[in-house]
Structures are given as C-alpha cells and as structure tokens.
Design a protein around this motif. Structure first.
Motif, mmCIF file in Angstrom:
data_model
loop_
_atom_site.group_PDB
_atom_site.id
_atom_site.type_symbol
_atom_site.label_atom_id
_atom_site.label_comp_id
_atom_site.label_asym_id
_atom_site.label_seq_id
_atom_site.Cartn_x
_atom_site.Cartn_y
_atom_site.Cartn_z
ATOM 1 N N ALA A 78 -19.347 73.969 1.812
ATOM 2 C CA ALA A 78 -18.524 72.796 2.158
ATOM 3 C C ALA A 78 -17.891 72.138 0.934
ATOM 4 N N VAL A 79 -17.713 72.915 -0.131
ATOM 5 C CA VAL A 79 -17.052 72.383 -1.322
ATOM 6 C C VAL A 79 -15.538 72.450 -1.172
ATOM 7 N N ARG A 80 -15.028 73.494 -0.534
ATOM 8 C CA ARG A 80 -13.580 73.623 -0.357
ATOM 9 C C ARG A 80 -12.997 72.510 0.522
ATOM 10 N N PRO A 81 -13.673 72.124 1.616
ATOM 11 C CA PRO A 81 -13.164 70.953 2.358
ATOM 12 C C PRO A 81 -13.147 69.678 1.516
ATOM 13 N N LEU A 82 -14.075 69.552 0.582
ATOM 14 C CA LEU A 82 -14.055 68.398 -0.316
ATOM 15 C C LEU A 82 -12.801 68.434 -1.188
ATOM 16 N N PRO A 108 -22.347 81.539 1.827
ATOM 17 C CA PRO A 108 -23.025 80.989 0.641
ATOM 18 C C PRO A 108 -22.521 81.647 -0.637
ATOM 19 N N ASP A 109 -22.510 80.866 -1.698
ATOM 20 C CA ASP A 109 -22.103 81.295 -3.040
ATOM 21 C C ASP A 109 -20.594 81.462 -3.183
ATOM 22 N N SER A 110 -19.964 82.288 -2.334
ATOM 23 C CA SER A 110 -18.521 82.485 -2.490
ATOM 24 C C SER A 110 -17.731 81.276 -2.019
ATOM 25 N N GLY A 111 -18.302 80.503 -1.074
ATOM 26 C CA GLY A 111 -17.615 79.329 -0.558
ATOM 27 C C GLY A 111 -16.564 79.636 0.482
ATOM 28 N N THR A 112 -16.388 80.889 0.844
ATOM 29 C CA THR A 112 -15.370 81.288 1.827
ATOM 30 C C THR A 112 -15.612 80.595 3.163
ATOM 31 N N VAL A 113 -14.508 80.147 3.789
ATOM 32 C CA VAL A 113 -14.591 79.364 5.021
ATOM 33 C C VAL A 113 -14.135 80.202 6.213
ATOM 34 N N THR A 114 -14.931 80.194 7.268
ATOM 35 C CA THR A 114 -14.525 80.772 8.556
ATOM 36 C C THR A 114 -14.389 79.621 9.545
ATOM 37 N N MET A 116 -11.205 68.189 14.486
ATOM 38 C CA MET A 116 -12.016 68.684 15.604
ATOM 39 C C MET A 116 -12.088 70.216 15.613
ATOM 40 N N ARG A 117 -12.569 70.764 14.499
ATOM 41 C CA ARG A 117 -12.791 72.194 14.353
ATOM 42 C C ARG A 117 -14.111 72.368 13.613
ATOM 43 N N THR A 118 -14.631 73.578 13.597
ATOM 44 C CA THR A 118 -15.900 73.845 12.932
ATOM 45 C C THR A 118 -15.694 74.883 11.837
ATOM 46 N N TRP A 119 -16.269 74.576 10.669
ATOM 47 C CA TRP A 119 -16.200 75.510 9.540
ATOM 48 C C TRP A 119 -17.582 76.118 9.306
ATOM 49 N N TYR A 120 -17.617 77.429 9.086
ATOM 50 C CA TYR A 120 -18.825 78.103 8.634
ATOM 51 C C TYR A 120 -18.556 78.652 7.235
ATOM 52 N N PHE A 121 -19.556 78.556 6.372
ATOM 53 C CA PHE A 121 -19.343 78.875 4.961
ATOM 54 C C PHE A 121 -20.205 80.046 4.526
ATOM 55 N N LEU A 137 -7.146 53.958 0.151
ATOM 56 C CA LEU A 137 -6.501 53.362 -1.021
ATOM 57 C C LEU A 137 -6.753 51.868 -1.082
ATOM 58 N N GLY A 138 -6.789 51.232 0.054
ATOM 59 C CA GLY A 138 -7.005 49.795 0.092
ATOM 60 C C GLY A 138 -8.467 49.392 0.072
ATOM 61 N N GLY A 139 -9.370 50.373 -0.018
ATOM 62 C CA GLY A 139 -10.794 50.073 -0.038
ATOM 63 C C GLY A 139 -11.328 49.591 1.291
ATOM 64 N N LYS A 140 -10.604 49.895 2.374
ATOM 65 C CA LYS A 140 -11.013 49.408 3.689
ATOM 66 C C LYS A 140 -11.977 50.353 4.394
ATOM 67 N N LEU A 141 -11.979 51.625 3.986
ATOM 68 C CA LEU A 141 -12.878 52.606 4.583
ATOM 69 C C LEU A 141 -13.546 53.415 3.476
ATOM 70 N N LEU A 142 -14.747 53.899 3.760
ATOM 71 C CA LEU A 142 -15.476 54.749 2.830
ATOM 72 C C LEU A 142 -15.760 56.076 3.531
ATOM 73 N N PRO A 143 -14.912 57.093 3.334
ATOM 74 C CA PRO A 143 -15.117 58.388 3.999
ATOM 75 C C PRO A 143 -16.365 59.091 3.476
ATOM 76 N N VAL A 144 -17.056 59.793 4.371
ATOM 77 C CA VAL A 144 -18.307 60.470 4.019
ATOM 78 C C VAL A 144 -18.202 61.947 4.374
ATOM 79 N N LEU A 145 -18.556 62.800 3.386
ATOM 80 C CA LEU A 145 -18.591 64.240 3.589
ATOM 81 C C LEU A 145 -19.977 64.754 3.236
ATOM 82 N N CYS A 146 -20.250 66.029 3.524
ATOM 83 C CA CYS A 146 -21.567 66.567 3.224
ATOM 84 C C CYS A 146 -21.466 68.040 2.886
ATOM 85 N N GLY A 147 -22.485 68.550 2.192
ATOM 86 C CA GLY A 147 -22.483 69.954 1.832
ATOM 87 C C GLY A 147 -23.593 70.284 0.859
ATOM 88 N N SER A 148 -23.446 71.430 0.206
ATOM 89 C CA SER A 148 -24.422 71.898 -0.769
ATOM 90 C C SER A 148 -23.683 72.397 -2.004
#
Length: 693
Positions: A263-267, A185-191, A178-183, A246-257
């Motif tokens: 949003a590559v570092r959170p991945l 561009p290019d460097s990938g640095t997260v605020t 429950m936090r917000t990341w701002y990125f 691990l048990g295949g019970k959930l499929l987590p979803v992420l997003c980015g560019s």
C-alpha cells in the motif's frame, strides 16, 4: 519541472514508527533504488551517517527525490527523537506538506501528539499513514481511527480500509474510488478489483458514508445535492478533499506496511493528487531588516532568485554541503547570490539533488524545488540567499535555533588534541547549529551543550569516529551567582613601603542589595577630594574585578550597589594600582558582613509524559524542589533548579520508556535554600581545590 508538479513532503513521526523504511519503499517504488535497504542492516538510503546506522535511528534530516506519474517528489526523512526536533522544524519549513507516520501496534502516543501539534502550528497540511498493519500486535483499525479522532483531529477521515489483519493483511479498500487493491509483497505491484471482500461490505459502506458526509458538511452545495440523493463522484470527492486538506479542515488517513512495501503506491498517488505543490503554498513574508518593510515572495520561476538553507551536511570528500529550497526564480549553476545574514556574496557552483548521500547533478532548479550545493563560503543553516538585484537586507523567516539546555564539560584525553578539539567542534557546530560550545571561566574546561543526553552522546561519538578525538567527561558547573541581603560599609587600606616610592590607597565603601536582575551600580559620593578624581576609575575597576571573580564561592556577584564615600591619598605614594588594591580589600570585608547569598538558575519547564506516568512525574518534580504551576492534559508546567534537571531527564526517560520529553528555558535566579547552602559551598570549594591541582 513546472512548480505545480513538485511535491515537497516531510515524513514525520516519533522514533521507531518506520519513517525511514517508508521513505525507502517510496523511493524504490519510484524506481530510484534498484532494491530496498533495511534499517536493521544499515543499508537504507536516508540513514547513511555512521551513528544513524549504529543506533538504528534518524539523527538528521535526509532528502530523497524521485518522480511519480510525471511529478517530482522530494521526500524529507526527519528525526523522531525530541533532541533533534530543530531538524524536524527546519524540514517542515522547507516542505509544503507532511505525512505523519503511526505504528499500528502503538497508535497515538505523547510524542505523536507533540509532533502533530508542531506541524499544525507551522500550518503544514498533513495526511496520516498507519504503518505496520501486518504486525500480529497491531491494534484494531477502528480503535486507531478513534484515537486519531479523539486525540489529534476530530476531522480525521479514513481513505482506506485494510483487507485482513496481522499476517493475513494483503490489501486495502479505496473508500474514495470504491475499489479494492491487492498488493504483491516486496515488489509493491497492485492488482485492482471492483468489489470488496464480502466480509467487509458493511464496513466499507459505513466508512465510505462517513467520508462523504465529512466532505459534504464543509461544502453547502455538495451537501444539498447529497441530501437530495446525489452521490458525489470519486473525482469530485478528490477535488474537495484536496481543498479541505490544504485548509487544514480534514486529516486523511491511509494504512499499509512500509517493511512489506504494501500500500505504498497508493500513498504516492495521494501525495501527487491531494497534497499541495509549492504553487499552492503561501510563503510567510520576508523582512527587510534595513527598512523594516515586508517583501512577499512567490514561487514563480521567472522571478528573481531567492532560496533558504534548511540543512548543512559534512561530506568527507567535498566538505560542506548546503541543502536548500528555491523560494523563487530559476537557479542555475555558477549563479552569484547575496547572503543577507552574513552580508557576503556567494557563488553557487555545481547544483545537484540528493538521494541520501548520493549526489545527482542537475543543470537548474525551478521555484519550489529542493536541491543542494557544495562549498559555500559563509552561508549557514537558516540563511537566506537572494539575487544580487534584490534589496540586501531581505531575509526569509526560518524556525529559530533554540538555546541548548543540556551540557557536559569535556577535555581531550591527550593534551596534544586541544587545538584539534576546538577545530573539530567548530565543524560539528556548522552542520548542527543547536550545539553550544563555551569555556568554563573557573576551570577553563570546554563545555559542550545540546538539546539532550542523546544529542550529546551522538556528538561525542562523532568526535571519536570522524576526528579520532577521545575526551574525558565531567558534569559542567552550574552558573551560580553571588549577592547579598544586607548592607555594610567599611575601609580598605593598601599601604606598602619597600624603599623608594611606596604604595598608598585608602577607600571607604558601602554595599547594598538591589532588586533581582538589576545588575550593578557604582556611585561616586566622595566630597572634598578625599579620593582624587583621577583615582576614582581605579576604585571602580577594583570593585568590578571582585564582582567578576566572586568572594563567597568564586561566582560573579550580581544585583548590588557599591558607593565610594570617603578615603585618603598620599601625594607621592598613591597610584591607580594602590587604589584598585584598596578596593579589593574593602570589598572582601564588607561583602562578608552584608549577609552574602548564593543564587541558582531556575528553569521554566514543560514536561510531556504519557497519562499513566503523570503521578510519577509530579512526584519526581516535588522531590527535586520543583514548583508545579499548572497541568494541561498530559503536559506539566513547572519551575525547577537547573542543578536538578540532569537527574530528572534520565528518570523520565526511564519510567516513560522514552515517551517523555522536556523543554526548558531560563526563568530567573533564586536564592539557594539555607539548609543546602553550607553543603553546596563545601562541594564547590572541593571542586575549586581539585581543579587547581
């Protein structure tokens, strides 16, 4: 590196979704690369082959390794085109988990579903990365989540919510912490900030609630506390998410560019926090092929060494490079191992990890890690290499290499290149086991077989660029067969007098049809010594020679029974050669009288096409003499003559815009319809006459 701190991750998805660009961004963020390359400029780390650069398409699995937060991360960038699916399977076998990449502008398509099913069938835990959220044509995030839920897994749960859409996309809300990341561009640095944008507050609350409830429903104690008003902490959520993934019970979803490195570092954080290590993976049991016993292997660094080769590369300077996963033990330089499949010993020289084509030397590799070695003597893709102290017959189960289904007949433009062509094809097959190489018995042309037209185009391009061999192409011959539907009998007499000893052989043969697939039977029914016993093998040999060369159109004769029931001999002039020639004459006569038929190979076909193309696909099958046997969703099961397959594949690629795929395997031989037989025989006769000249 401790096995528990290793992550082996296959980056999977259809062609064009940005897998290579995402891999490049992750390697950059792990400080392995000084700058990010681009696919459209041919400068990425994992697409280094000249054909990959030219086609802007991953052709073979490539590996890039780095470290993130004290973890070793081995990324396997895999092909997305169906022709190279075996490479994908082998990469998944070497990995412990997968990131399925989607294009935000396309969402879930037929190829995505096919690749997802493949990874699920191989029991690989997965997370989804929706790539290209910054595109102006990107679909609504909620719509993509609904597609994932409806078409891939009803337990798909978002871990992130994008901030902004299209060109305004610049951050993600973390629905776990429950936090917000701002990125940047290019460097990938997260605020990081604590509060989400005001316009997203309601959405964030709703998606967070859905995430918590999805996890809680899988854990009774957590659900009881949650219903009682106790919200699980972010650490508790992560722990349960990891177990459920691990048990295949959930499929987590992420997003980015991937292109913007947003949003590559959170991945990467999710890879090390949620995805399994080799220590979490249960290997399939190895089999001792000498005793039939199973042997369980575990990723322990103090166990005997065992490793499996999942990819072979060809380096222009050092030759063959074998990529492998260490299944158990600690592998050191100059180790001696035993190749179970080849029954030969190998010495491993200098060990290294790969960063695309760059070699990074290492002193040792622990259980679970991925590495490479050069110049193995006999070992090939799929082989198991074990410590010489282990049972010699033990092999690790790797995905089977499917039979090649698409062929082209080739011959070098220059006669001087004939020997060079054979050597070059053997080298290409060493790094690509899905290639098939054979020789047409009628024309003596080389037949190159692969998994599809793109596969063959790439192989022929490599022949030219690597080995400077230009070839002429032609359609390969369909392996027809000849047989009969009736019964006939007759005499064959070979009598020749040329002064001195003559030639005399006389046989009576009967020919009858056998059930399809029964092969050939030869029966000796001679009584009273009409044909001397010592000449009967020569009669059978003469019959078999006619079966091999064919009579109707020059194709092998199958499913017949030939009986030798009478004949005569001469005390001086009879010989094995004379009786063999007599058998030839008799076979030509009786085969023509027994209602000869031509058989064609029929393939079992599985076609996967987008739903909107189903009508076109089924209509195409009907016009090509296909027999539709069943339909499951957007998958068609049918039988189709091999002669019709080539045109079908190119047509499907055309009207599905590359989204369609075909899998085929041999089913049986069936009679060529009477209305096509005369035309086909004339065409085959013309081909034979042309090849003779």
């Amino acid at each position: 590196m401790d096995t528990a701190r290793i992550r082996n991750v296959a980056i999977i998805g259809p062609h064009g979704v940005g897998k290579t660009t995402l891999t490049e961004a992750m390697l950059f963020d792990m400080a392995v690369l000084p700058q990010r390359g681009r696919v459209d400029q041919g400068t990425t780390t994992t697409d280094f082959d000249s054909e990959e650069i030219l086609r802007q398409m991953t052709i073979g699995t490539a590996v890039g390794s780095g470290e993130w937060r004290g973890f070793t991360v081995n990324l396997l960038d895999t092909p997305g085109v169906g022709d190279f699916q075996t490479d994908l399977k082998l990469a998944l076998a070497a990995a412990d988990a997968a990131i399925l990449v989607l294009n935000a502008a396309k969402g879930v398509d037929a190829n995505t579903k096919k690749i997802f099913k493949l990874a699920r069938d191989m029991q690989r835990p997965m997370a989804v990365f929706i790539n290209g959220v910054e595109q102006e044509t990107a679909k609504d995030y909620a719509d993509i989540l609904q597609q994932l839920h409806d078409q891939l897994d009803p337990h798909a749960v978002p871990l992130e919510l994008p901030v902004g859409r299209g060109g305004s996309y610049n951050g993600d809300v973390d629905l776990v912490g429950m936090r917000t990341w701002y990125f940047a561009p290019d460097s990938g640095t997260v605020t990081e900030v604590k509060e989400p944008p005001s316009e997203l507050v309601e959405q964030v609350r709703r998606y967070h609630t859905e995430l918590v409830e999805a996890v809680a429903e899988l854990h009774d104690e957590l659900l009881e506390r949650y219903l009682g008003g106790a919200e699980p902490s972010s650490d508790e959520l992560k722990t349960n998410l990891r177990n459920d993934l691990l048990g295949g019970k959930l499929l987590p979803v992420l997003c980015g560019s991937a292109l913007g490195n947003i949003a590559v570092r959170p991945l990467l954080d999710v890879i090390v926090e949620l995805l399994p290590s080799p220590a979490d993976t249960t290997y399939p049991a190895m089999t001792d092929h000498e005793t039939g016993a199973t042997v369980q292997v575990a990723p322990k660094s103090d166990a005997p060494v065992a490793l499996t080769i999942f990819k072979t590369l060809s380096d222009p300077y050092i030759g063959k490079i074998s990529l492998f996963r260490v299944l158990s033990g600690t592998l050191k330089q100059d180790a001696h191992v035993y190749d179970s499949q080849r029954a030969s010993s190998e010495r491993l020289g200098r060990l290294f990890k790969l960063l695309g084509k760059k070699q990074v030397p290492v002193d040792e590799l622990k259980a679970g890690d991925i590495g490479a070695v050069a110049k193995l003597k006999d070992a090939q893709t799929g082989d198991t290499l074990i410590a010489e102290s282990l049972t010699k017959g033990v092999t690790y189960p790797m995905p089977a290499i499917p039979p090649a289904i698409w062929s082209v007949a080739i011959e070098p433009s220059s006669k001087q290149d004939e020997t060079k062509l054979a050597i070059s094809l053997a080298k290409l097959k060493e790094e690509d086991p899905t290639l098939g190489i054979s020789v047409e018995p009628r024309t003596h042309r080389t037949v190159l077989s692969g998994m599809g037209q793109t596969h063959l185009d790439v192989t022929l391009a490599k022949l030219l660029s690597r080995f400077n061999i230009e070839v002429r192409q032609a359609e390969p011959q369909i392996p027809y067969r000849e047989t009969i539907s009736g019964t006939a009998q007759g005499q064959g007499k070979h009598k020749k007098q040329t002064g001195g000893r003559g030639q005399y052989g006389d046989v009576w043969l009967k020919i009858e049809p056998l059930p399809r697939g029964a092969g050939f039977q030869f029966v000796d029914a001679v009584v009273g010594g009409a044909v001397p016993r010592n000449f009967i093998p020569a009669v059978e040999k003469g019959v078999r020679e006619m079966l091999e060369t064919g009579i109707l159109a020059g194709y092998p004769i199958v499913d017949v029974k030939v009986t030798l029931f009478d004949g005569s001999s001469h005390s001086v002039d009879s010989s094995e050669m004379a009786f063999k020639m007599a058998a030839h004459l008799a076979m030509k006569k009786i085969f023509a009288e027994a209602h000869p038929l031509l058989l064609e190979p029929i393939m079992d076909l599985t076609m996967t096409v987008p739903e909107e193309a189903m009508g076109d696909a089924m209509g195409d099958l009907n016009t090509r003499r296909g027999q539709i046997e069943g339909v499951e969703g957007n998958v068609i099961h049918a039988k189709l003559p091999l002669s019709e397959l080539a045109g079908l594949v190119s047509e499907i690629q055309s009207y599905t815009k590359g989204q369609g795929s075909i899998e085929s395997s041999f089913s049986s031989y069936q009679e060529v319809p009477a209305h096509l037989l005369t035309k086909l025989l004339n065409e085959l006769k013309a081909q034979t006459e042309a090849s003779a000249h």
